[in-house]
Design a protein around this motif. Structure first.
Motif, PDB file in Angstrom:
ATOM      1  N   SER A  28       0.817  -1.232  -0.173  1.00 37.50           N
ATOM      2  CA  SER A  28      -0.165   0.045  -0.072  1.00 37.50           C
ATOM      3  C   SER A  28       0.779   1.375   0.027  1.00 37.50           C
ATOM      4  O   SER A  28       2.001   1.283   0.285  1.00 37.50           O
ATOM      5  CB  SER A  28      -0.978  -0.081   1.256  1.00 37.50           C
ATOM      6  OG  SER A  28      -0.065   0.011   2.319  1.00 37.50           O
ATOM      7  N   ALA A  29       0.340   2.458  -0.449  1.00 35.55           N
ATOM      8  CA  ALA A  29       1.249   3.367  -0.582  1.00 35.55           C
ATOM      9  C   ALA A  29       1.603   4.156   0.820  1.00 35.55           C
ATOM     10  O   ALA A  29       2.742   4.660   0.867  1.00 35.55           O
ATOM     11  CB  ALA A  29      -0.015   4.824  -1.151  1.00 35.55           C
ATOM     12  N   ASP A  30       0.961   3.763   1.960  1.00 32.42           N
ATOM     13  CA  ASP A  30       1.493   4.091   3.220  1.00 32.42           C
ATOM     14  C   ASP A  30       2.465   3.190   3.683  1.00 32.42           C
ATOM     15  O   ASP A  30       2.872   3.429   4.790  1.00 32.42           O
ATOM     16  CB  ASP A  30       0.274   4.331   4.089  1.00 32.42           C
ATOM     17  CG  ASP A  30      -0.591   3.390   4.383  1.00 32.42           C
ATOM     18  OD1 ASP A  30       0.010   2.123   3.994  1.00 32.42           O
ATOM     19  OD2 ASP A  30      -1.826   3.238   4.886  1.00 32.42           O
ATOM     20  N   LYS A  31       2.848   2.162   2.822  1.00 31.86           N
ATOM     21  CA  LYS A  31       3.723   1.129   3.396  1.00 31.86           C
ATOM     22  C   LYS A  31       3.434   0.507   4.518  1.00 31.86           C
ATOM     23  O   LYS A  31       4.280  -0.708   4.928  1.00 31.86           O
ATOM     24  CB  LYS A  31       5.325   1.679   3.570  1.00 31.86           C
ATOM     25  CG  LYS A  31       5.762   2.487   2.331  1.00 31.86           C
ATOM     26  CD  LYS A  31       6.949   3.242   2.636  1.00 31.86           C
ATOM     27  CE  LYS A  31       7.451   4.178   1.415  1.00 31.86           C
ATOM     28  NZ  LYS A  31       8.760   4.539   2.053  1.00 31.86           N
ATOM     29  N   ARG A  32       2.196   0.406   4.936  1.00 31.74           N
ATOM     30  CA  ARG A  32       1.685  -0.393   5.993  1.00 31.74           C
ATOM     31  C   ARG A  32       1.124  -1.962   5.780  1.00 31.74           C
ATOM     32  O   ARG A  32       1.479  -2.680   6.541  1.00 31.74           O
ATOM     33  CB  ARG A  32       0.817   0.491   6.879  1.00 31.74           C
ATOM     34  CG  ARG A  32       0.080  -0.453   8.174  1.00 31.74           C
ATOM     35  CD  ARG A  32      -0.863   0.266   8.984  1.00 31.74           C
ATOM     36  NE  ARG A  32      -1.411  -0.393   9.996  1.00 31.74           N
ATOM     37  CZ  ARG A  32      -2.004  -0.145  11.165  1.00 31.74           C
ATOM     38  NH1 ARG A  32      -2.500   0.916  11.107  1.00 31.74           N
ATOM     39  NH2 ARG A  32      -2.313  -0.937  12.114  1.00 31.74           N
ATOM     40  N   TYR A  33       0.557  -1.813   4.445  1.00 31.52           N
ATOM     41  CA  TYR A  33      -0.135  -3.318   4.236  1.00 31.52           C
ATOM     42  C   TYR A  33       0.638  -3.857   3.042  1.00 31.52           C
ATOM     43  O   TYR A  33       0.689  -3.207   2.034  1.00 31.52           O
ATOM     44  CB  TYR A  33      -1.707  -2.944   4.219  1.00 31.52           C
ATOM     45  CG  TYR A  33      -2.348  -2.201   5.204  1.00 31.52           C
ATOM     46  CD1 TYR A  33      -2.542  -3.139   6.586  1.00 31.52           C
ATOM     47  CD2 TYR A  33      -2.704  -1.089   5.309  1.00 31.52           C
ATOM     48  CE1 TYR A  33      -3.192  -2.878   7.442  1.00 31.52           C
ATOM     49  CE2 TYR A  33      -3.384  -0.516   6.666  1.00 31.52           C
ATOM     50  CZ  TYR A  33      -3.505  -1.176   7.449  1.00 31.52           C
ATOM     51  OH  TYR A  33      -4.017  -0.653   8.603  1.00 31.52           O
TER      52      TYR A  33
END
Length: 337
Positions: free
Chosen positions: A284-289
């Motif tokens: 994901s773009a926020d690098k969390r998922y």
């Protein structure tokens, strides 16, 4: 063999068009957070809302869509239909078909060179690599290059001079000179090599050993294996964690995902508790998922990377393989898509 000059854009058949129209009546509105998953065993793609985690549409593709790749301008997502011998261009936000490109024979894995001049397609069942010229609008064949046995995955050097191809049955990696479209060398690397990944600065080539339980570290300039990294059975495919330091590898047989430090060349942790057959992954773009397709389970999964736990699974079609979403985290290195 079909005539390979030139490649032309064509319409889908009447029956296929009718199926697509019916499917698109259920499509979600254009959104940048939709996820596209290829269902290789059902000749469809699933469109998933990244926020609600609901499948909002199922769209017919060609036969056996395995991998996908965004065009350099991100205006289209290319779905490679290996058995239909064509490419399907879709809107990356909605999954709606835009056009079809015929006379692409057995496109199993596809990729653009970093300079965007070359489009490479591996023919897994034809024992061949096809190299196409790309000018931003048109794709034209440069050379069909026999390469046995079972060429599958692709990686490029950042200077776009060399493409590396894994050969699953012969247990080799081949290096292709893109300018001359010739094989520079081949080397043995192990049992059933699949995914390929270049470490920062093009220092080493990482090779996932699907027939074993490790990643081989190849000094590609001297054609030597300098190290092996223990992961899990069926080490298969890679995805950067977009931090410039780590890459993950899916272990299809062990049903785990390993995290590799690209500088130390060590396994720094395994993600367990997954469904059978983890394969392609997207961040994901926020690098969390980390989203992952489970080839043997008709599901995809969502992993929370803060605690490395699988938090949700979503039912899709049979044999889900390629996965993509428009607002993904950037991919470090030349192996995007």
């Amino acid at each position: 063999m079909r005539n390979s000059f030139p490649i032309c854009l064509v319409r889908a058949s009447a029956a296929g068009a009718a199926m697509i129209v019916a499917a698109l009546s259920l499509s979600a509105p254009a959104r940048a957070n939709n996820v596209i998953v290829l269902n290789s065993g059902e000749a469809t793609l699933s469109l998933i809302d990244q926020t609600t985690h609901q499948v909002v549409s199922t769209v017919p593709t060609g036969k056996e869509p395995h991998h996908l790749m965004a065009t350099p301008d991100n205006a289209s997502l290319i779905v490679a239909n290996s058995v239909s011998n064509n490419l399907m261009f879709v809107d990356p936000k909605t999954g709606k078909p835009q056009r079809w490109v015929e006379n692409i024979e057995d496109p199993y894995q596809v990729g653009f060179s970093p300079d965007k001049k070359w489009f490479v397609s591996t023919g897994l069942r034809l024992d061949r690599v096809d190299i196409y010229r790309y000018d931003g609008a048109n794709i034209s064949i440069a050379k069909r290059l026999p390469l046995a046995v079972m060429p599958s995955h692709i990686a490029f050097t950042n200077d776009s001079k060399t493409a590396f191809i894994s050969l699953q049955v012969s247990g080799e990696v081949a290096a292709i000179d893109l300018a001359t479209q010739t094989v520079k060398w081949k080397m043995k690397v192990g049992k059933v090599p699949a995914g390929l990944w270049m470490t920062p600065g093009d220092k080493y080539l990482l090779v996932g050993m699907t027939g074993a339980d490790y990643v081989a570290v190849v000094d590609w300039q001297t054609q030597k294996i300098v190290k092996t990294i223990k992961t899990g059975n069926g080490a298969h495919n890679f995805r950067s964690l977009a931090d410039g330091k780590h890459v993950v590898v899916s272990n299809r047989v062990a049903s785990t995902i390993s995290i590799i430090d690209e500088d130390a060349l060590t396994n720094v942790g395994d993600i367990t508790g997954l469904m059978p057959g983890p394969d392609d992954m997207e961040l994901s773009a926020d690098k969390r998922y980390l989203w992952v397709t489970f080839r043997f389970a008709k599901h995809i999964g969502i992993i929370d990377m803060t605690n490395r736990k699988l938090i949700q699974t979503i039912a899709v079609g049979r044999s889900p393989h390629g996965i993509y979403f428009f607002d993904r985290a950037p991919v470090t290195g030349p192996n995007g898509g």
